[in-house]
Design an enzyme around this catalytic site. Structure first.
Site, short mmCIF file in Angstrom:
data_model
loop_
_atom_site.label_atom_id
_atom_site.label_comp_id
_atom_site.label_asym_id
_atom_site.label_seq_id
_atom_site.Cartn_x
_atom_site.Cartn_y
_atom_site.Cartn_z
N CYS A 127 4.93 -1.57 0.08
CA CYS A 127 3.55 -1.21 -0.28
C CYS A 127 2.56 -2.17 0.36
CB CYS A 127 3.46 -1.23 -1.81
SG CYS A 127 1.80 -1.31 -2.48
N CYS A 133 0.13 -3.93 -1.99
CA CYS A 133 0.89 -4.91 -2.79
C CYS A 133 1.02 -6.23 -2.02
CB CYS A 133 2.28 -4.39 -3.11
SG CYS A 133 2.31 -2.90 -4.12
#
Length: 101
Positions: free
Chosen positions: A31, A34
């Protein structure tokens, strides 16, 4: 102190039984947003001894992600005394994350 990897085995002890507020970062290695939040979360973990910071890899801990209703990552959750007191989805700047606490 650096962020603790939280899993279903240590969740009760590290999060539910914590005497400090806990900032949980639900994330995954693939991600992009993230990866932007990880250094901020680690920095907060090192700077703030009054809170506990945990990271939950949603790929490895789908039960925890499901328990918190995580539909999109990164999701940040603040817990106090075993209860969710704040929750936010998406990458956030450091001051916004600190504001959640």
């Amino acid at each position: 102190m650096s962020a603790i990897n939280i899993n279903k085995n240590n969740f009760q002890n590290e999060v539910m039984n914590s005497d400090k507020p806990v900032l949980l970062d639900f994330w995954a290695p693939w991600c992009g947003p993230c990866r932007m939040v990880v250094p901020i979360v680690e920095e907060i973990a090192k700077e703030r001894s009054d809170i506990k910071v945990g990271k939950v890899n949603v790929d490895e801990q789908p039960e925890l992600a499901s328990r918190f209703g995580v539909m999109s990552i990164p999701t940040l959750v603040v817990m106090k005394n075993g209860k969710i007191v704040n929750q936010a989805m998406g990458a956030r700047p450091k001051n916004a994350i600190l504001g959640m606490l």
